[in-house]
Write an enzyme that holds these catalytic residues in place. Structure first.
Site, PDB file in Angstrom:
ATOM      1  N   TRP A 172      77.297  22.391 -31.554  1.00 31.53           N
ATOM      2  CA  TRP A 172      76.676  23.414 -30.708  1.00 31.53           C
ATOM      3  C   TRP A 172      75.453  24.046 -31.351  1.00 31.53           C
ATOM      4  CZ3 TRP A 172      76.745  27.281 -34.068  1.00 31.53           C
ATOM      5  CH2 TRP A 172      77.792  27.334 -34.983  1.00 31.53           C
ATOM      6  N   LYS A 196      79.908  13.701 -25.335  1.00 34.87           N
ATOM      7  CA  LYS A 196      80.768  14.880 -25.253  1.00 34.87           C
ATOM      8  C   LYS A 196      80.144  15.995 -26.076  1.00 34.87           C
ATOM      9  CE  LYS A 196      83.831  17.097 -27.350  1.00 34.87           C
ATOM     10  NZ  LYS A 196      83.536  18.488 -26.968  1.00 34.87           N
ATOM     11  N   GLU A 272      77.561  12.578 -39.234  1.00 30.75           N
ATOM     12  CA  GLU A 272      76.599  13.574 -39.747  1.00 30.75           C
ATOM     13  C   GLU A 272      77.390  14.865 -39.868  1.00 30.75           C
ATOM     14  OE1 GLU A 272      73.601  13.211 -40.743  1.00 30.75           O
ATOM     15  OE2 GLU A 272      72.695  11.526 -39.684  1.00 30.75           O
ATOM     16  N   CYS A 273      77.738  15.249 -41.085  1.00 31.79           N
ATOM     17  CA  CYS A 273      78.696  16.358 -41.228  1.00 31.79           C
ATOM     18  C   CYS A 273      78.092  17.558 -41.970  1.00 31.79           C
ATOM     19  CB  CYS A 273      79.956  15.837 -41.891  1.00 31.79           C
ATOM     20  SG  CYS A 273      80.771  14.581 -40.872  1.00 31.79           S
ATOM     21  N   CYS A 307      73.027  22.605 -40.553  1.00 29.06           N
ATOM     22  CA  CYS A 307      73.791  21.757 -41.477  1.00 29.06           C
ATOM     23  C   CYS A 307      73.127  21.701 -42.854  1.00 29.06           C
ATOM     24  CB  CYS A 307      73.941  20.363 -40.898  1.00 29.06           C
ATOM     25  SG  CYS A 307      72.377  19.667 -40.353  1.00 29.06           S
ATOM     26  N   GLU A 407      81.240  25.718 -46.653  1.00 29.65           N
ATOM     27  CA  GLU A 407      80.129  25.823 -45.707  1.00 29.65           C
ATOM     28  C   GLU A 407      80.393  27.053 -44.825  1.00 29.65           C
ATOM     29  OE1 GLU A 407      79.784  22.916 -42.533  1.00 29.65           O
ATOM     30  OE2 GLU A 407      77.612  22.944 -42.740  1.00 29.65           O
TER      31      GLU A 407
HETATM   32  P1  NAD Z   1      83.105  20.657 -35.064  1.00 32.83           P
HETATM   33  O1  NAD Z   1      83.458  19.598 -36.046  1.00 32.83           O
HETATM   34  O2  NAD Z   1      84.075  21.739 -34.842  1.00 32.83           O
HETATM   35  O3  NAD Z   1      82.818  20.004 -33.626  1.00 32.83           O
HETATM   36  C1  NAD Z   1      81.861  19.003 -33.441  1.00 32.83           C
HETATM   37  C2  NAD Z   1      82.227  18.208 -32.204  1.00 32.83           C
HETATM   38  O4  NAD Z   1      83.471  17.569 -32.425  1.00 32.83           O
HETATM   39  C3  NAD Z   1      82.410  19.075 -30.956  1.00 32.83           C
HETATM   40  O5  NAD Z   1      81.937  18.385 -29.827  1.00 32.83           O
HETATM   41  C4  NAD Z   1      83.918  19.237 -30.880  1.00 32.83           C
HETATM   42  O6  NAD Z   1      84.399  19.476 -29.578  1.00 32.83           O
HETATM   43  C5  NAD Z   1      84.377  17.889 -31.401  1.00 32.83           C
HETATM   44  N1  NAD Z   1      85.737  17.921 -31.943  1.00 32.83           N
HETATM   45  C6  NAD Z   1      86.368  18.948 -32.565  1.00 32.83           C
HETATM   46  N2  NAD Z   1      87.621  18.585 -32.898  1.00 32.83           N
HETATM   47  C7  NAD Z   1      87.782  17.309 -32.490  1.00 32.83           C
HETATM   48  C8  NAD Z   1      88.864  16.380 -32.552  1.00 32.83           C
HETATM   49  N3  NAD Z   1      90.045  16.707 -33.097  1.00 32.83           N
HETATM   50  N4  NAD Z   1      88.684  15.149 -32.046  1.00 32.83           N
HETATM   51  C9  NAD Z   1      87.506  14.804 -31.485  1.00 32.83           C
HETATM   52  N5  NAD Z   1      86.452  15.640 -31.373  1.00 32.83           N
HETATM   53  C10 NAD Z   1      86.596  16.880 -31.886  1.00 32.83           C
HETATM   54  O7  NAD Z   1      81.675  21.198 -35.510  1.00 32.83           O
HETATM   55  P2  NAD Z   1      80.826  22.359 -34.840  1.00 32.83           P
HETATM   56  O8  NAD Z   1      81.485  23.651 -35.184  1.00 32.83           O
HETATM   57  O9  NAD Z   1      80.561  22.055 -33.408  1.00 32.83           O
HETATM   58  O10 NAD Z   1      79.442  22.207 -35.603  1.00 32.83           O
HETATM   59  C11 NAD Z   1      79.209  22.726 -36.847  1.00 32.83           C
HETATM   60  C12 NAD Z   1      79.312  21.646 -37.902  1.00 32.83           C
HETATM   61  O11 NAD Z   1      78.394  20.597 -37.587  1.00 32.83           O
HETATM   62  C13 NAD Z   1      78.903  22.135 -39.273  1.00 32.83           C
HETATM   63  O12 NAD Z   1      79.812  21.640 -40.226  1.00 32.83           O
HETATM   64  C14 NAD Z   1      77.516  21.518 -39.482  1.00 32.83           C
HETATM   65  O13 NAD Z   1      77.153  21.336 -40.813  1.00 32.83           O
HETATM   66  C15 NAD Z   1      77.676  20.221 -38.760  1.00 32.83           C
HETATM   67  N6  NAD Z   1      76.364  19.659 -38.413  1.00 32.83           N
HETATM   68  C16 NAD Z   1      75.895  18.592 -39.124  1.00 32.83           C
HETATM   69  C17 NAD Z   1      74.628  18.057 -38.843  1.00 32.83           C
HETATM   70  C18 NAD Z   1      74.101  16.883 -39.618  1.00 32.83           C
HETATM   71  O14 NAD Z   1      73.114  16.285 -39.175  1.00 32.83           O
HETATM   72  N7  NAD Z   1      74.684  16.511 -40.746  1.00 32.83           N
HETATM   73  C19 NAD Z   1      73.858  18.617 -37.829  1.00 32.83           C
HETATM   74  C20 NAD Z   1      74.364  19.711 -37.115  1.00 32.83           C
HETATM   75  C21 NAD Z   1      75.631  20.211 -37.418  1.00 32.83           C
END
Ligand code: NAD
Length: 508
Positions: A172, A196, A272-273, A307, A407
């Site tokens: 998001w 999604k 990408e985490c 991130c 983080e």
């Molecule tokens: P999140 O991991 O909570 O969610 C990301 C996506 O995964 C969402 O669409 C969510 O609905 C889905 N999701 C959550 N649980 C799931 C499951 N059990 N099974 C399948 N899908 C699932 O992350 P967030 O809070 O939306 O975003 C923040 C994170 O994203 C931070 O850790 C940030 O560093 C990372 N991020 C990384 C990059 C990059 O390029 N490395 C870029 C942007 C954000």
């Protein structure tokens, strides 16, 4: 309305547009907006004031099956994958033009859904989305195979083909941009996509996909299913007909993606985490004011929900006091939380109340562990109705403290002093993450050593967070295994086919 016109709008203009807003909330499957089969819905909330923005259709496993089946059908039919490359390119260019023409509406959706200042949506997110789609369109007919060396009576060649159905699961913090970084290369390579979006920011992706259809994208090639990660995202990542899942999000959920692939069909998994990126300020940092400004922007832009945020400021002890004094002075004016719809606002709320509680919890822990709070650490007065946290600085931090390890994903900077280059490298690498790092020095040899020895996918020397579509973006270690942007990203949505063509020998 395009970006140039949108940049002239006032807060009142944006408020009036918000009042008229009737966003699409259904799922997009097979070229049509549809309600979910079970009829479930969820609310998306404006984090600036807690109001409900919209009630959105919630996809369950049955909807995911339907979306994947539609993508699979579209892929197999060849309506997109086998379209002449120049034709696919034209549709993507038209899509890019439509995004640019509706940039104001798209920016407004992201600002309302996740709280980013409208100025950021207009000056950072939308230009980057447009760049992404245009760059990937340019790449379409640059994908080539190879003819390899074989005996004269055979010809062997390597073809590059799309994978099939790609599942894109996005976060998001940059709703449109993170979706574009996945969807644009996947489509450019000829795949069909099921996107999604994060459940906290479900609205803009539906518009993005609608514009693809308007541009002439065939039905079923780009589908959108909204819903919670554990339901919709899980069903998608476990789906046996999905060839690749391209995920951006937290490291914890990234690890689940690998499990889902192993439990289902060994689909490819691109991750990408998270990150905990260091910025290293050597004693000979050139132009300390510019470096301090980059340090503030690196952690406070987008409310720290980035991130690659430079959340660990590693400062040579010899310049520590000057650095901290200048950082405090610079932050005072640069980042003040306010109404995201005001074009003058530089900092909005966090994504939701839960994130606010989590970030305030980290601040509390830092105090207990002995870090020194220099400013912020609380909720800005007058903004208690939203999920706001003031920009915050801690000094006296060591790399073992929770705020230096986890983080935080909020506007919390911590300064960690170091004695020499070896110590700086040791601290920088003492993390499970490896997304990015900044290095500030006049010493070319030191910069070169840091570039070589820091375990991170992106390194910036005497700058921070610069980028271009030609540049690979992605992490080392538990920050992920993928590279977004760049031509290689497009290639990662293809596979090679090795073909032997035996040439018949002339008889007699
Ligand atoms: P999140 O991991 O909570 O969610 C990301 C996506 O995964 C969402 O669409 C969510 O609905 C889905 N999701 C959550 N649980 C799931 C499951 N059990 N099974 C399948 N899908 C699932 O992350 P967030 O809070 O939306 O975003 C923040 C994170 O994203 C931070 O850790 C940030 O560093 C990372 N991020 C990384 C990059 C990059 O390029 N490395 C870029 C942007 C954000």
């Amino acid at each position: 309305m395009n970006l140039a016109a949108a940049r002239a709008l006032t807060r009142e203009d944006w408020q009036a547009m918000t009042a008229r807003l009737r966003p699409e909330t259904r799922l997009l499957i097979d070229g049509a907006f549809v309600e979910s089969i079970a009829g479930g819905e969820f609310e998306t909330v404006n984090p600036a004031d807690g109001s409900v923005l919209a009630t959105v259709s919630c996809a369950t496993g049955a909807d995911v099956d339907r979306a994947v089946a539609s993508a699979r059908r579209a892929f197999r039919s060849g309506c997109w994958a086998r379209l002449p490359p120049r034709r696919r390119m034209e549709i993507l260019y038209r899509w890019c033009e439509l995004i640019a023409a509706q940039a104001a509406d798209l920016a407004l959706l992201d600002t309302l859904d996740m709280g980013k200042p409208i100025a950021d949506a207009l000056n950072v997110d939308l230009p980057a989305v447009i760049d992404t789609v245009r760059f990937m369109a340019e790449c379409v007919d640059k994908v080539e195979g190879a003819v390899t060396s074989t005996a004269a009576d055979v010809m062997h060649f390597v073809l590059r083909e799309p994978l099939g159905v790609v599942a894109a699961i996005s976060p998001w913090n940059y709703p449109l941009l993170m979706a574009a970084w996945k969807v644009a290369p996947a489509l450019a390579a000829g795949n069909a996509v099921v996107l999604k979006p994060a459940e906290q920011s479900p609205l803009s992706a539906l518009q993005l996909a609608r514009l693809f259809l308007e541009a002439g994208g065939p039905p079923g090639v780009f589908n959108v299913v909204n819903g919670p990660g554990e339901v919709t995202g899980r069903a998608l990542a476990l789906h046996p007909e999905v060839a690749k899942v391209s995920f951006t999000g937290s490291t914890a959920v990234g690890k689940l993606m690998l499990q889902y692939a192993g439990l289902s069909n060994m689909k490819r998994v691109a991750l990408e985490c998270g990150g905990k990126s260091p910025q290293i300020f050597m004693a000979d940092t050139p132009d300390l004011d510019r470096a301090v400004t980059a340090a503030c922007n690196g952690i406070f832009a987008n409310m720290g929900e980035v991130c690659n945020a430079g959340s660990r400021l590693l400062v040579d002890r010899r310049i520590h006091e000057q650095f901290v004094d200048r950082f405090i002075a610079a932050s005072e004016h640069a980042y003040r939380p306010g109404d995201p719809l005001d074009p003058a606002t530089s900092m909005g709320p966090l994504i939701d109340r839960e994130a606010q509680r989590r970030v305030l919890g980290f601040i509390e822990t830092a105090r207990h562990q002995g870090a020194r709070l220099r400013f912020g650490g609380d909720v800005p007065s007058g903004l208690e109705g939203g999920a706001y946290v003031n920009p915050t600085l801690f000094t006296g931090v060591n790399n073992g403290m929770t705020i230096a390890r986890e983080e935080i994903f909020g506007p919390v900077a911590c300064v960690i002093p170091f004695e020499d280059l070896d110590a700086a490298i040791g601290i920088a690498n003492d993390t499970i993450y490896g997304l990015a790092a900044g290095i500030w020095t006049r010493d070319l040899a030191a910069a070169h050593r840091l570039i070589r020895e820091i375990e991170a996918g992106v390194l910036w020397v005497n700058c921070f967070d610069e980028g271009d579509m030609t540049q690979p973006f992605g992490g080392y270690k538990q920050s992920g295994n993928a590279r977004d942007k760049c031509f290689d990203s497009l290639l990662s949505y293809t596979q090679t086919k090795s073909a032997w063509l035996r040439i018949a020998q002339p008889s007699g």
